[in-house]
Structure formats: structure tokens, C-alpha cells
Design a protein around this motif. Sequence first.
Motif, PDB file in Angstrom:
ATOM      1  N   PHE A 174       0.873  -1.186   0.000  1.00 18.14           N
ATOM      2  CA  PHE A 174       0.000   0.000   0.000  1.00 18.14           C
ATOM      3  C   PHE A 174       0.900   1.222   0.000  1.00 18.14           C
ATOM      4  CE2 PHE A 174      -2.329   3.504   1.764  1.00 18.14           C
ATOM      5  CZ  PHE A 174      -3.614   3.348   1.258  1.00 18.14           C
ATOM      6  N   HIS A 175       0.489   2.244  -0.724  1.00 25.05           N
ATOM      7  CA  HIS A 175       1.217   3.512  -0.675  1.00 25.05           C
ATOM      8  C   HIS A 175       0.242   4.660  -0.872  1.00 25.05           C
ATOM      9  CE1 HIS A 175       3.910   6.837  -1.954  1.00 25.05           C
ATOM     10  NE2 HIS A 175       4.646   6.324  -0.988  1.00 25.05           N
ATOM     11  N   GLY A 176       0.389   5.671  -0.052  1.00 26.81           N
ATOM     12  CA  GLY A 176      -0.450   6.867  -0.165  1.00 26.81           C
ATOM     13  C   GLY A 176       0.182   7.998   0.622  1.00 26.81           C
ATOM     14  N   ARG A 177      -0.242   9.202   0.334  1.00 24.91           N
ATOM     15  CA  ARG A 177       0.253  10.363   1.081  1.00 24.91           C
ATOM     16  C   ARG A 177      -0.817  11.442   1.102  1.00 24.91           C
ATOM     17  NH1 ARG A 177       3.540  10.714  -3.661  1.00 24.91           N
ATOM     18  NH2 ARG A 177       5.284   9.807  -2.525  1.00 24.91           N
ATOM     19  N   PHE A 178      -0.753  12.278   2.110  1.00 28.24           N
ATOM     20  CA  PHE A 178      -1.644  13.429   2.167  1.00 28.24           C
ATOM     21  C   PHE A 178      -0.970  14.543   2.937  1.00 28.24           C
ATOM     22  CE2 PHE A 178      -2.648  11.063   6.020  1.00 28.24           C
ATOM     23  CZ  PHE A 178      -2.910  12.029   6.981  1.00 28.24           C
ATOM     24  N   ILE A 179      -1.462  15.753   2.723  1.00 26.23           N
ATOM     25  CA  ILE A 179      -0.958  16.909   3.449  1.00 26.23           C
ATOM     26  C   ILE A 179      -1.855  17.139   4.654  1.00 26.23           C
ATOM     27  CG2 ILE A 179      -0.420  19.367   3.364  1.00 26.23           C
ATOM     28  CD1 ILE A 179       1.404  17.640   1.655  1.00 26.23           C
ATOM     29  N   ALA A 180      -1.252  17.082   5.839  1.00 30.14           N
ATOM     30  CA  ALA A 180      -1.999  17.353   7.069  1.00 30.14           C
ATOM     31  C   ALA A 180      -2.113  18.866   7.237  1.00 30.14           C
ATOM     32  CB  ALA A 180      -1.285  16.733   8.261  1.00 30.14           C
ATOM     33  N   GLU A 181      -3.337  19.355   7.222  1.00 32.91           N
ATOM     34  CA  GLU A 181      -3.594  20.792   7.311  1.00 32.91           C
ATOM     35  C   GLU A 181      -4.353  21.179   8.571  1.00 32.91           C
ATOM     36  OE1 GLU A 181      -3.853  21.979   2.609  1.00 32.91           O
ATOM     37  OE2 GLU A 181      -5.697  21.267   3.582  1.00 32.91           O
ATOM     38  N   HIS A 182      -4.838  20.198   9.320  1.00 34.85           N
ATOM     39  CA  HIS A 182      -5.616  20.488  10.513  1.00 34.85           C
ATOM     40  C   HIS A 182      -5.742  19.231  11.375  1.00 34.85           C
ATOM     41  CE1 HIS A 182      -8.606  18.952   7.586  1.00 34.85           C
ATOM     42  NE2 HIS A 182      -9.081  18.323   8.660  1.00 34.85           N
ATOM     43  N   VAL A 183      -6.155  19.407  12.599  1.00 30.93           N
ATOM     44  CA  VAL A 183      -6.616  18.299  13.434  1.00 30.93           C
ATOM     45  C   VAL A 183      -8.109  18.486  13.664  1.00 30.93           C
ATOM     46  CG1 VAL A 183      -4.438  17.801  14.592  1.00 30.93           C
ATOM     47  CG2 VAL A 183      -5.988  19.502  15.579  1.00 30.93           C
ATOM     48  N   LEU A 184      -8.768  17.395  13.985  1.00 26.53           N
ATOM     49  CA  LEU A 184     -10.211  17.400  14.190  1.00 26.53           C
ATOM     50  C   LEU A 184     -10.521  16.862  15.577  1.00 26.53           C
ATOM     51  CD1 LEU A 184     -13.046  17.765  12.842  1.00 26.53           C
ATOM     52  CD2 LEU A 184     -12.856  15.390  12.084  1.00 26.53           C
ATOM     53  N   LEU A 185     -11.389  17.568  16.310  1.00 27.99           N
ATOM     54  CA  LEU A 185     -11.868  17.102  17.606  1.00 27.99           C
ATOM     55  C   LEU A 185     -13.216  16.422  17.416  1.00 27.99           C
ATOM     56  CD1 LEU A 185     -11.651  17.026  20.746  1.00 27.99           C
ATOM     57  CD2 LEU A 185     -12.838  19.240  20.765  1.00 27.99           C
ATOM     58  N   LEU A 186     -13.313  15.185  17.892  1.00 27.85           N
ATOM     59  CA  LEU A 186     -14.537  14.397  17.792  1.00 27.85           C
ATOM     60  C   LEU A 186     -15.035  14.041  19.186  1.00 27.85           C
ATOM     61  CD1 LEU A 186     -13.222  11.801  15.160  1.00 27.85           C
ATOM     62  CD2 LEU A 186     -14.526  13.882  14.661  1.00 27.85           C
ATOM     63  N   LYS A 187     -16.324  13.721  19.280  1.00 29.92           N
ATOM     64  CA  LYS A 187     -16.851  13.213  20.545  1.00 29.92           C
ATOM     65  C   LYS A 187     -17.974  12.224  20.270  1.00 29.92           C
ATOM     66  CE  LYS A 187     -20.356  16.771  21.575  1.00 29.92           C
ATOM     67  NZ  LYS A 187     -20.751  17.832  22.531  1.00 29.92           N
ATOM     68  N   ARG A 188     -18.229  11.371  21.250  1.00 28.32           N
ATOM     69  CA  ARG A 188     -19.354  10.444  21.169  1.00 28.32           C
ATOM     70  C   ARG A 188     -19.768  10.035  22.573  1.00 28.32           C
ATOM     71  NH1 ARG A 188     -16.565   4.812  18.908  1.00 28.32           N
ATOM     72  NH2 ARG A 188     -15.274   4.377  20.736  1.00 28.32           N
ATOM     73  N   LYS A 189     -21.013   9.660  22.703  1.00 28.52           N
ATOM     74  CA  LYS A 189     -21.475   9.096  23.973  1.00 28.52           C
ATOM     75  C   LYS A 189     -20.806   7.738  24.166  1.00 28.52           C
ATOM     76  CE  LYS A 189     -24.628  12.174  25.224  1.00 28.52           C
ATOM     77  NZ  LYS A 189     -26.057  11.952  24.962  1.00 28.52           N
ATOM     78  N   GLU A 190     -20.466   7.411  25.383  1.00 33.39           N
ATOM     79  CA  GLU A 190     -19.861   6.115  25.647  1.00 33.39           C
ATOM     80  C   GLU A 190     -20.827   5.004  25.257  1.00 33.39           C
ATOM     81  OE1 GLU A 190     -16.504   6.126  28.880  1.00 33.39           O
ATOM     82  OE2 GLU A 190     -18.435   6.516  29.823  1.00 33.39           O
ATOM     83  N   ASN A 191     -20.250   3.893  24.829  1.00 30.20           N
ATOM     84  CA  ASN A 191     -21.013   2.713  24.407  1.00 30.20           C
ATOM     85  C   ASN A 191     -21.770   2.946  23.103  1.00 30.20           C
ATOM     86  OD1 ASN A 191     -20.227   1.371  26.850  1.00 30.20           O
ATOM     87  ND2 ASN A 191     -21.874   2.463  27.919  1.00 30.20           N
ATOM     88  N   THR A 192     -21.376   3.952  22.327  1.00 37.98           N
ATOM     89  CA  THR A 192     -21.919   4.164  20.989  1.00 37.98           C
ATOM     90  C   THR A 192     -20.765   4.155  19.994  1.00 37.98           C
ATOM     91  OG1 THR A 192     -21.762   6.581  21.131  1.00 37.98           O
ATOM     92  CG2 THR A 192     -23.821   5.560  21.882  1.00 37.98           C
ATOM     93  N   LYS A 193     -21.082   4.024  18.696  1.00 35.96           N
ATOM     94  CA  LYS A 193     -20.044   3.909  17.665  1.00 35.96           C
ATOM     95  C   LYS A 193     -19.874   5.181  16.848  1.00 35.96           C
ATOM     96  CE  LYS A 193     -20.653  -1.101  17.153  1.00 35.96           C
ATOM     97  NZ  LYS A 193     -21.056  -2.202  16.234  1.00 35.96           N
ATOM     98  N   MET A 194     -20.888   6.030  16.815  1.00 36.70           N
ATOM     99  CA  MET A 194     -20.867   7.181  15.937  1.00 36.70           C
ATOM    100  C   MET A 194     -20.176   8.372  16.585  1.00 36.70           C
ATOM    101  SD  MET A 194     -22.160   6.103  13.160  1.00 36.70           S
ATOM    102  CE  MET A 194     -22.338   7.669  12.311  1.00 36.70           C
ATOM    103  N   TRP A 195     -19.111   8.862  15.926  1.00 34.69           N
ATOM    104  CA  TRP A 195     -18.418  10.057  16.390  1.00 34.69           C
ATOM    105  C   TRP A 195     -19.039  11.295  15.768  1.00 34.69           C
ATOM    106  CZ3 TRP A 195     -14.679  10.020  20.069  1.00 34.69           C
ATOM    107  CH2 TRP A 195     -14.026   8.807  20.343  1.00 34.69           C
ATOM    108  N   GLN A 196     -19.146  12.357  16.549  1.00 36.34           N
ATOM    109  CA  GLN A 196     -19.644  13.645  16.063  1.00 36.34           C
ATOM    110  C   GLN A 196     -18.486  14.630  15.990  1.00 36.34           C
ATOM    111  OE1 GLN A 196     -22.767  15.074  18.697  1.00 36.34           O
ATOM    112  NE2 GLN A 196     -23.150  12.991  19.388  1.00 36.34           N
ATOM    113  N   PRO A 197     -18.360  15.375  14.874  1.00 41.26           N
ATOM    114  CA  PRO A 197     -17.319  16.404  14.826  1.00 41.26           C
ATOM    115  C   PRO A 197     -17.673  17.572  15.747  1.00 41.26           C
ATOM    116  CG  PRO A 197     -18.676  16.485  12.854  1.00 41.26           C
ATOM    117  CD  PRO A 197     -19.117  15.270  13.618  1.00 41.26           C
TER     118      PRO A 197
END
Length: 219
Positions: A174-197
Motif C-alpha cells: 500500500f502507498h499513499g500520502r496526504f498533506i496534514a492541514e488540521h486536526v479534528l476534535l470528535l466526541k461520542r457518547k460512551e457505548n456508541t459507535k458514531m463520532w460527532q465532529p
Amino acid sequence: MAIFTRKYQRKNYYVEQGLLSANGYAVYEYAIVLEPHADLAETIAAEKKYYATTYQCPEALHIKPRITLVRFKQHELMEVHIIRQLTNIATAVNTFKVELKNYGSYPSHTIFIQVVSKVEIMDIVKSLKASQKLMKFDDEHKPHFLTAPHISIAGKLLPWQYEKSWAEYQHKHFHGRFIAEHVLLLKRKENTKMWQPVNTFSFKNMHTQPVQAALFPSK
């Protein structure tokens, strides 16, 4: 009295489920991540779909292509302070290239894409560690920081899934690259799978005075 009792029982239920702390504040699981650009994320998602189908691992589909820098549990009311500190950290970071190459594994349980450009990523982790008091929920719930950058293909594997898939992936390319331009903060309720930005923090390469943790509420 009956109404008060029902409210008390309901509050205790949410506390036991990890949705509220004992003092009644909402509690979330948080993550700070780097994300590849859309085309690369789609390519990795296709690989994860192949893995999920080939090795009977539907959980692989629930983990989006990300490099997780830190995960932690915290009261929602601390978000404003965390956002302020992340803004300060990101402002001082310059954009950089992230190089991905081939696959690695954590024996018996995880297959991942290797990140070969690590210095800039670990520099961000170092900056986040300096603010870890904001991420500490209590003595039993401390933040978990990245130790080796990677993008997970699948985790929490059964022994047969790991052994059979690693026999393939250790020889796969596998090979790939990207330019990191930011970080993202996510959150979710415990015991759930869906993250919210929650918020995106752009890198600006503008060095500012560090915000001391003492300015924030002590934990």
C-alpha cells in the motif's frame, strides 16, 4: 416524593451508563485525529470493506480512516477550554506531508497501514501531552496518547482472523500520502459507535504564547 424518586433513579441510571458524572454533568468520549484527504480516505475505506468481507469482520467498517492522536473521557463543560487550547496548539503547527506505506500489525489483534513520516505527528502529540490536565477525567480515566502513528484496518480480531489475514497483509503493498492541514476534535457518547465532529483546528505556523493549564479549572 414519588416524582423525586423517579428523577433520582433516572439520574443514577445515566451515571451508571457513563452518560453523566456523579454531579450531573454530561460526559463524552473524545478523540483528536488527523484525517487523509477524501480520495485517499475512500481508497482506505475500500480496503477496510475488503477486509470486513473477506475475514468476516464487520467492525472494520465502523473505524474511519484516521490517525488518532489522543482519546480521552471528559465532561462536556470542559469543551470550551479544550477548544481554546487546541486552537493555540494548531496555530503554531505548519502543514506537513504524511506518508503511508504497506501494512503492520499488533500481534493477535490489529492490522493497520503504517505511517512512515512520524516526526511532525509525534511533535503534535508532545504538545497535546503538555495540556493533558484538560483531558484527565479522574485518576481511573486518563488520556491515551498515540505512541506509534498508524491507520487501523481492523482491530480486536479473533485469533483466526488475525493469523489468516496477517498471512496475506504482511506481503501486501500500500502507498499513499496526504498533506496534514488540521486536526479534528470528535466526541461520542460512551457505548456508541458514531463520532460527532466538534471543531476543526487549522495549522497556521504562527507561534503564540502558550496557554497555561493553570488558567483552566483544576481536575
